[in-house]
Design a protein around this motif. Structure first.
Motif, PDB file in Angstrom:
ATOM      1  N   THR A 131       0.820  -1.207   0.000  1.00  0.00           N
ATOM      2  CA  THR A 131       0.000   0.000   0.000  1.00  0.00           C
ATOM      3  C   THR A 131       0.856   1.261   0.000  1.00  0.00           C
ATOM      4  O   THR A 131       0.559   2.233  -0.704  1.00  0.00           O
ATOM      5  N   ASP A 132       1.953   1.250   0.776  1.00  0.00           N
ATOM      6  CA  ASP A 132       2.876   2.390   0.774  1.00  0.00           C
ATOM      7  C   ASP A 132       3.506   2.579  -0.601  1.00  0.00           C
ATOM      8  O   ASP A 132       3.702   3.709  -1.060  1.00  0.00           O
ATOM      9  N   ASP A 135       0.944   4.167  -2.841  1.00  0.00           N
ATOM     10  CA  ASP A 135       0.815   5.596  -2.510  1.00  0.00           C
ATOM     11  C   ASP A 135       1.974   6.392  -3.099  1.00  0.00           C
ATOM     12  O   ASP A 135       1.776   7.495  -3.639  1.00  0.00           O
ATOM     13  N   GLN A 139       1.465   9.280  -5.863  1.00  0.00           N
ATOM     14  CA  GLN A 139       1.617  10.657  -5.407  1.00  0.00           C
ATOM     15  C   GLN A 139       2.985  11.259  -5.733  1.00  0.00           C
ATOM     16  O   GLN A 139       3.064  12.447  -6.075  1.00  0.00           O
ATOM     17  N   TRP A 221      -6.156  10.596  -1.934  1.00  0.00           N
ATOM     18  CA  TRP A 221      -5.470   9.467  -1.309  1.00  0.00           C
ATOM     19  C   TRP A 221      -5.699   9.516   0.193  1.00  0.00           C
ATOM     20  O   TRP A 221      -5.681  10.591   0.803  1.00  0.00           O
ATOM     21  N   SER A 225       1.913  10.505   0.929  1.00  0.00           N
ATOM     22  CA  SER A 225       3.214   9.881   0.700  1.00  0.00           C
ATOM     23  C   SER A 225       4.276  10.971   0.678  1.00  0.00           C
ATOM     24  O   SER A 225       4.306  11.804  -0.233  1.00  0.00           O
TER      25      SER A 225
END
Length: 263
Positions: A131-132, A135, A139, A221, A225
Motif C-alpha cells: 500500500t505504501d 501511494d 503521489q 489518497w 506519501s
C-alpha cells in the motif's frame, strides 16, 4: 504475517518511502548492468555489505531472505565458467566444456554482479508495504491512479492465490484423487485455479468500479506519501555506491562497457 515480515515492517528502513528504495536500487543497478568486470561488482558488493546493518534487518533475518541469492549466484558463475567465452590459458577442454582463464574471470565477475544487484533489492524491498508503494507511485511519481490501484489489488490477491492452491490440494487429497499421477494432478489443479482466479478477478473489477476506482478526475489518497530528507539520503547512498564502483573500475582499467563496440 510471519515474524520476519513483522520485524521488517517495523524497522528503521520501513519508514522510508518505497519510491526512494526503488530509485536507490536503480542507481546501483544501472552501472553494474552496463559493465561486466570484477572490480566494479566487488566494490559495489563490499560497500553494500558494509551498509546492510543500517537496513534494520537482523543477521538471521538477512540470511533468511537472501540465502536463495547466495545459492544461485555461484551457479550462474559456474555456467559462465564452463560455457563462457574462451580467452587466455585453457585449463579444461572436454566436449562442449572449455574452461579458460578468461571464462573464470568472467564467471567471477558475473557472480559478484548478481550478488551486487540482487542483495540491495531484496533487502530494501523486504521492508516495503504494498500500500505504501502504491501511494508513492501515485503521489510521488504521478503514475495513473487506475493503473496503480489495479496493480495493488492484483498484488493483494497473491496471498489468496497461495491459500486457494493449498485448499485445492487438501480437498483433492480428502477425495482420494491426489495419490497418483502428479503431472495430471498439477495440470488439473492449475486449470481449476485459473478458472477461480478469473472469476475472482471479474468480481473484484466490478466491485472496484462500483466503488468509484475507475472514475475520471483527480483522485484523493487516504494517506500522504512524503518524500523528504531520509529519502534523498537513501538515493544519495545509492548514487555514491554506483559512482565509487564505476570510478574504481575505470581507475583499475577493467571497465568494460557491454553496449560498446567491444562489448
Amino acid at each position: 504475517m510471519t515474524l520476519l515480515d513483522a520485524h521488517a515492517r517495523t524497522g528503521r528502513m520501513s519508514r522510508v518511502n518505497p519510491v526512494a528504495k526503488l530509485g536507490a536500487s536503480a542507481l546501483i543497478t544501472i552501472p553494474l548492468v552496463l559493465t561486466l568486470d570484477v572490480v566494479s561488482a566487488a566494490v559495489a558488493l563490499a560497500l553494500e555489505l558494509l551498509l546492510m546493518p543500517l537496513a534494520g534487518l537482523g543477521w538471521r533475518e538477512f540470511w533468511a531472505r537472501t540465502w536463495i541469492v547466495w545459492a544461485l549466484a555461484p551457479l550462474t558463475g559456474l555456467t559462465i565458467a564452463l560455457y563462457g567465452r574462451t580467452s587466455g590459458e585453457v585449463y579444461v577442454d572436454w566436449l562442449f566444456v572449455e574452461v579458460s582463464q578468461g571464462s573464470l574471470i568472467l564467471a567471477l565477475a558475473t557472480t559478484l554482479r548478481v550478488l551486487a544487484i540482487a542483495l540491495p533489492s531484496v533487502v530494501l524491498f523486504a521492508t516495503v508495504d504494498p500500500t505504501d508503494l502504491a501511494d508513492g507511485l501515485g503521489q510521488v511519481l504521478k503514475l495513473p491512479a487506475r493503473f496503480v490501484i489495479g496493480a495493488l489489488a492484483g498484488l493483494r490477491m497473491v496471498g489468496l492465490f497461495l491459500d486457494d492452491w493449498r485448499a485445492l490440494e487438501l480437498a483433492r487429497r480428502a477425495r482420494g484423487v491426489a495419490d497418483r499421477g502428479r503431472l495430471r494432478r498439477f495440470l488439473g489443479m492449475a486449470f481449476a485455479l485459473l478458472v477461480l482466479s478469473i472469476r475472482r478477478g471479474s468480481k473484484l473489477a466490478t466491485a472496484m468500479e462500483a466503488r468509484g476506482f475507475g472514475a475520471p478526475g483527480v483522485r484523493t489518497w487516504a494517506r500522504e506519501s512524503r518524500f523528504g530528507a531520509a529519502e534523498w539520503g537513501l538515493m544519495a547512498v545509492g548514487l555514491a555506491i554506483a559512482s565509487m564502483a564505476t570510478a574504481a573500475a575505470v581507475a583499475a582499467g577493467t571497465w568494460n562497457l557491454i553496449l560498446g563496440p567491444g562489448g
